[in-house]
Design an enzyme around this catalytic site. Structure first.
Site, mmCIF file in Angstrom:
data_model
loop_
_atom_site.group_PDB
_atom_site.id
_atom_site.type_symbol
_atom_site.label_atom_id
_atom_site.label_comp_id
_atom_site.label_asym_id
_atom_site.label_seq_id
_atom_site.Cartn_x
_atom_site.Cartn_y
_atom_site.Cartn_z
ATOM 1 N N GLY A 179 0.575 -1.225 -0.065
ATOM 2 C CA GLY A 179 0.117 -0.141 -0.025
ATOM 3 C C GLY A 179 0.799 1.590 -0.323
ATOM 4 C CB CYS A 180 -0.179 4.601 1.061
ATOM 5 S SG CYS A 180 0.442 6.451 1.909
ATOM 6 C CG PHE A 181 5.739 4.718 -0.266
ATOM 7 C CD1 PHE A 181 5.479 6.279 -0.216
ATOM 8 C CD2 PHE A 181 6.472 4.527 -1.833
ATOM 9 C CE1 PHE A 181 5.282 7.013 -1.320
ATOM 10 C CE2 PHE A 181 6.395 5.921 -2.748
ATOM 11 C CZ PHE A 181 5.966 7.452 -2.540
#
Length: 239
Positions: A59-61
């Protein structure tokens, strides 16, 4: 709400901020609900002298980086892109979902202090949900897929065995969809993405989606949690 609704300059809009504050007041953060307590891997990569590297995508880093910046034994965790070419390793291009890249985190760690298997246990337990296909929470697209980019045959063997172990134990209600494959390249993300969780802890997306992951790390892996994050801006190891 997805990150695209909170990121970029429009995040500063007063209307969005007011709505977010109201939402949080009505529905408090779910600090432990999305974490899953899972067994440690039965196989692991041998400890060696010097640092080892793990590259993961979940997902979002921002959140994944934040979790591992609070993990003991990690000497650097960098947000970036893996799975596509260097030519397309650009946030706006990756965000289209057409580059082959996944938002990833490159983790440099001391194997005498934390093992590759423990990195994977934290990844599967608190850093993301490995049963979501091409999405993570509010963010959707192949750039948010769950993936492990391995740097050796031994890492591949351990990652594959651990996924099989967790699926057999039925610790999740759905099968793990995490893909394991060799790392062909890691490209650091733009500077404004680095240390994002630490620099913007009250930003609505971070507060709702990512701060609970760090809290879960503290609760579930107390022996591996460190209060002061290891930031990219302060790391002595950058390669």
């Amino acid at each position: 709400m997805s990150r695209s609704q909170f990121s970029r300059l429009s995040l500063c809009a007063a209307a969005i901020g007011a709505l977010a504050i109201t939402a949080f007041a009505v529905a408090p953060l779910r600090a432990a609900e999305d974490a899953v307590v899972i067994p440690a891997p039965t196989q692991d990569v041998k400890a060696t002298d010097g640092l080892q590297t793990a590259v993961i995508a979940g997902g979002c880093f921002w959140g994944v980086q934040g979790v591992f910046q609070h993990t003991a034994g990690v000497v650097n965790a960098v947000s970036g892109y893996s799975g596509g070419s260097k030519m397309t390793a650009d946030y706006h291009m990756v965000s289209t979902g057409t580059t082959g890249h996944a938002e990833s985190v490159e983790i440099k760690f001391d194997p005498k202090k934390i093992s590759y298997g423990k990195i994977l246990q934290i990844f599967f337990s608190v850093a993301h949900d490995p049963t979501q296909l091409n999405r993570q929470g509010p963010d959707s697209g192949t750039q948010y897929r769950s993936a492990i980019f391995t740097t050796s045959d031994e890492q591949t063997k351990v990652a594959d065995a651990y996924i099989a172990q967790l699926n057999a134990a039925k610790v999740y209600q759905k099968p793990i969809v995490t893909k394991v494959g060799p790392l062909e390249g890691f490209f650091p993300a733009e500077a404004y993405h680095q240390d994002y969780l630490t620099l913007h802890p009250t930003q609505p997306y971070i507060a709702y989606n990512d701060i609970p992951k760090v809290e879960n790390l503290k609760k579930i892996f107390a022996d591996k949690y460190i209060e002061k994050p290891t930031l990219v801006s302060e790391a002595k190891v950058t390669n």
